[in-house]
Design an enzyme around this catalytic site. Structure first.
Site, short mmCIF file in Angstrom:
data_model
loop_
_atom_site.label_atom_id
_atom_site.label_comp_id
_atom_site.label_asym_id
_atom_site.label_seq_id
_atom_site.Cartn_x
_atom_site.Cartn_y
_atom_site.Cartn_z
N ARG A 153 0.81 -1.22 0.00
CA ARG A 153 0.00 0.00 0.00
C ARG A 153 0.84 1.27 0.00
O ARG A 153 0.30 2.36 0.10
CB ARG A 153 -0.93 -0.01 1.21
CG ARG A 153 -1.89 -1.21 1.28
CD ARG A 153 -2.83 -1.23 0.09
NE ARG A 153 -3.72 -2.37 0.12
CZ ARG A 153 -4.91 -2.38 0.73
NH1 ARG A 153 -5.33 -1.31 1.35
NH2 ARG A 153 -5.65 -3.46 0.71
N THR B 230 3.96 -7.01 4.05
CA THR B 230 3.63 -6.46 5.37
C THR B 230 2.15 -6.09 5.44
O THR B 230 1.54 -5.70 4.44
CB THR B 230 4.50 -5.24 5.68
OG1 THR B 230 4.31 -4.24 4.68
CG2 THR B 230 5.97 -5.62 5.73
N ARG C 97 0.68 -4.30 8.39
CA ARG C 97 0.33 -3.22 9.31
C ARG C 97 1.60 -2.46 9.66
O ARG C 97 2.71 -2.90 9.36
CB ARG C 97 -0.29 -3.79 10.60
CG ARG C 97 0.64 -4.75 11.31
CD ARG C 97 -0.01 -5.44 12.49
NE ARG C 97 0.91 -6.36 13.14
CZ ARG C 97 1.18 -7.59 12.73
NH1 ARG C 97 0.56 -8.04 11.65
NH2 ARG C 97 2.05 -8.35 13.37
N ASP D 62 10.67 5.03 2.45
CA ASP D 62 11.77 5.03 3.42
C ASP D 62 11.34 4.57 4.81
O ASP D 62 12.17 4.12 5.60
CB ASP D 62 12.39 6.42 3.48
CG ASP D 62 12.91 6.87 2.12
OD1 ASP D 62 12.41 7.88 1.60
OD2 ASP D 62 13.80 6.19 1.58
N SER E 184 6.28 6.71 -1.73
CA SER E 184 6.05 8.04 -2.29
C SER E 184 7.35 8.80 -2.53
O SER E 184 7.60 9.30 -3.62
CB SER E 184 5.15 8.85 -1.35
OG SER E 184 3.91 8.23 -1.15
#
Length: 437
Positions: A84, A114, A116, A141, A172
Site C-alpha cells: 500500500r 507487510t 500493518r 523510506d 512516495s
C-alpha cells in the site's frame, strides 16, 4: 519530504476488508520464489501455484566472514514489501519489473507482504537471519526505518545490523533509493526507471558501508535513522500530505505549496558539532550512558549543556531544520548536491525565519536539479556535522524521522560511521565536505 510509507495501511489479514491480494500472490500464500524460467512479461501461474525455486541449504552471512564487498552468487534474500505504499502498485511492479531480473541474476527470494505498521520491525526481530544473504525492502523510506530499528532491537544487534540491506523504491518519496541511484552514477530518474536501476544494483551484488544516525529524545526513547530527522516545514509536509497519498511523489509538491501559503515558524535552540571540531574533541566528562546499542561518544545527557567545543545557534525562530544522511529527500528532491557524506558525517540544513515566501518557492523548485544552493540565500545554512541537539521552545511542530512521526521534545543525535551495509554501485570514497553558509 521522505514519505511515511511504513505508516500507510497494509494489506488486511486474511478475512479482513480491503483490496484482495490473493489473486496477485497466487492464492492466500504470501510467499513467492523466483524461478529460472521467469522472463520479462511473464504472467502469474494459476492460483495456488506460486513461482517456486528452492534456495540452497545454507546462506553465507557477511557477519561470519564472507567478503564484505559483495553478495555471493547465487544468493538468496528476504524481500519485505508494503503493497500500500505510494500509489499502491508495489506488488505489481515487483512481479513485472523486479522478478525477471532477479531470476536472470540467480537471486532466489522469499517475498513477505507487510500487513500493518511496525510489522516489518516485528518480523526482523524474530527472523533467523542466517538464512539470508540480504534483506530487501520494497516500499518508501519508512519501511527501511522499521527494519533497521528491528535489527537494533535484537539481543544480537551487533551481528544483526551487519546483514546487508537493499532499498527498492515502492513508496512516495523513495529518498534512500534515489540517493543510492545517485551514488551509482545513474542519472536522476523516478518511478519504474528508479526501481529498475535499484534492482540492477541488487543483481550487481556490490555493497557499500553506510552511516547510521543514533537519536535520543528527552522522553528516553532511542531510535536509529537511515535517512533524516526533520522539524518544521519538511515534517509538516510529510504529515499533512498523507491525504494526497494517491498522487504518489506529487503529494509532497502539493503539500509544500499549501504550507508555503500558510507559512509557519518554530521557536527552537540548535547546537551542533562541526566536523572540524569533532576531530579535535575528546570524550565528554559525563558521556551519555546507554544500555545496548552503540556508544554515542560525542553526546552528553539532554539535561546537561552541550560541550564547550560545540557550535550553539542562538535561540530563534526557524522555518525548518533538517539533519540528512544522504543526498536526496525524494526521488526528485536533490537536497544535498554537495555530495555523499564522509564516514561519520551528516548534512545539517536550517532555514531561519524571515525568508520571503517567493525565495522559499524558488529554492524548492530549484531543488529538483540541486541548484538551490547557488542562490546564496542568507536564510539558508548548510554545515557538515557529526552530532547535533535540537530543543523545541514553543511545543510547535513535529519531528519526522525517516518520515515517521516523533513527538516534539528535545532530541539529539550522533552519526555512527559506516555502521551498516547497503547494496549499492560500489565503494568509491565520498568527497570531503566543507561548510556552506
Amino acid at each position: 519530504a521522505e514519505g511515511n510509507d511504513a505508516g500507510a495501511p497494509r494489506a488486511p489479514a486474511p478475512g479482513g476488508e480491503g483490496e484482495p491480494l490473493d489473486a496477485l500472490l497466487g492464492g492466500t500464500d504470501k510467499e513467492l520464489k523466483a524461478g529460472p524460467g521467469v522472463t520479462a512479461g511473464s504472467t502469474p501461474t494459476a492460483p495456488g501455484t506460486p513461482w517456486q525455486r528452492e534456495p540452497q541449504d545454507e546462506a553465507m552471512d557477511p557477519a561470519c566472514g564472507c567478503s564484505r564487498g559483495a553478495l555471493p552468487r547465487p544468493c538468496r534474500v528476504l524481500v519485505l514489501l508494503n503493497p500500500r505504499g505510494g500509489k499502491g502498485k508495489a506488488l505489481q511492479q515487483f512481479q513485472r519489473l523486479v522478478l525477471p531480473l532477479l531470476a536472470e541474476a540467480e537471486v532466489s527470494f522469499k517475498l513477505t507482504v507487510t500487513e500493518r505498521q511496525n510489522h516489518a520491525r516485528e518480523l526482523v526481530r524474530a527472523e533467523e537471519l542466517g538464512r539470508w544473504d540480504a534483506l530487501v525492502i520494497m516500499s518508501g523510506d519508512g519501511l527501511m526505518h522499521e527494519v533497521v530499528n528491528g535489527l537494533m532491537d535484537r539481543p544480537d544487534w551487533e551481528t544483526a545490523i551487519q546483514k546487508p540491506l537493499c532499498s527498492l523504491p515502492g513508496g512516495s518519496g523513495n529518498a534512500l533509493a534515489a540517493s543510492l541511484n545517485h551514488y551509482a552514477g545513474y542519472g536522476q530518474v523516478t518511478n519504474e526507471d528508479l526501481l529498475t536501476n535499484c534492482t540492477r544494483l541488487l543483481c550487481g551484488r556490490l555493497l557499500s558501508p553506510m552511516n547510521l544516525l543514533s537519536l535520543h529524545a528527552a522522553s528516553g526513547i532511542r531510535l536509529f535513522s537511515v535517512l533524516s530527522l526533520a522539524w518544521g516545514l519538511v515534517a509538516d509536509v510529510d504529515v499533512e500530505s498523507e491525504k494526497y497519498r494517491c498522487l504518489g511523489e506529487k503529494r509532497f509538491t502539493v503539500g509544500t505549496f499549501f504550507r508555503l501559503v500558510n507559512l509557519r515558524t518554530y521557536r527552537g535552540q540548535l547546537a551542533y558539532l562541526p566536523t572540524g571540531s569533532a576531530v579535535l574533541s575528546k570524550t565528554p566528562t559525563s558521556p551519555l550512558l546507554l544500555q545496548g546499542g552503540p556508544v554515542d561518544s560525542h553526546l552528553v545527557p539532554l539535561e546537561e549543556p552541550v560541550p564547550s567545543h560545540w557550535t550553539v545557534v542562538p535561540e530563534q525562530d526557524f522555518v525548518l531544520v533538517l539533519a540528512l544522511l544522504h543526498t536526496h529527500m525524494a526521488s526528485k528532491m536533490f537536497t544535498a548536491p554537495m555530495g555523499r557524506c564522509a564516514a561519520g558525517v551528516m548534512h545539517l540544513f536550517y532555514v531561519r525565519a524571515g525568508v520571503p515566501r517567493t525565495m522559499l518557492l524558488r529554492l524548492f523548485l530549484a531543488m529538483e536539479n540541486g541548484t538551490h544552493m547557488e542562490y546564496g540565500c542568507p536564510y539558508l545554512v548548510h554545515v557538515p556535522v557529526v552530532a547535533f541537539r535540537l530543543e523545541c521552545k514553543d511545543g510547535r511542530g513535529v519531528f519526522a524521522v525517516d518520515g515517521e512521526l516523533l513527538i516534539s521534545e528535545a532530541v539529539q543525535g550522533q552519526v555512527q560511521p559506516d555502521y551498516l551495509w547497503m547494496v549499492s554501485g560500489g565503494r568509491e570514497p565520498p568527497p570531503t565536505q566543507k561548510p556552506q553558509q
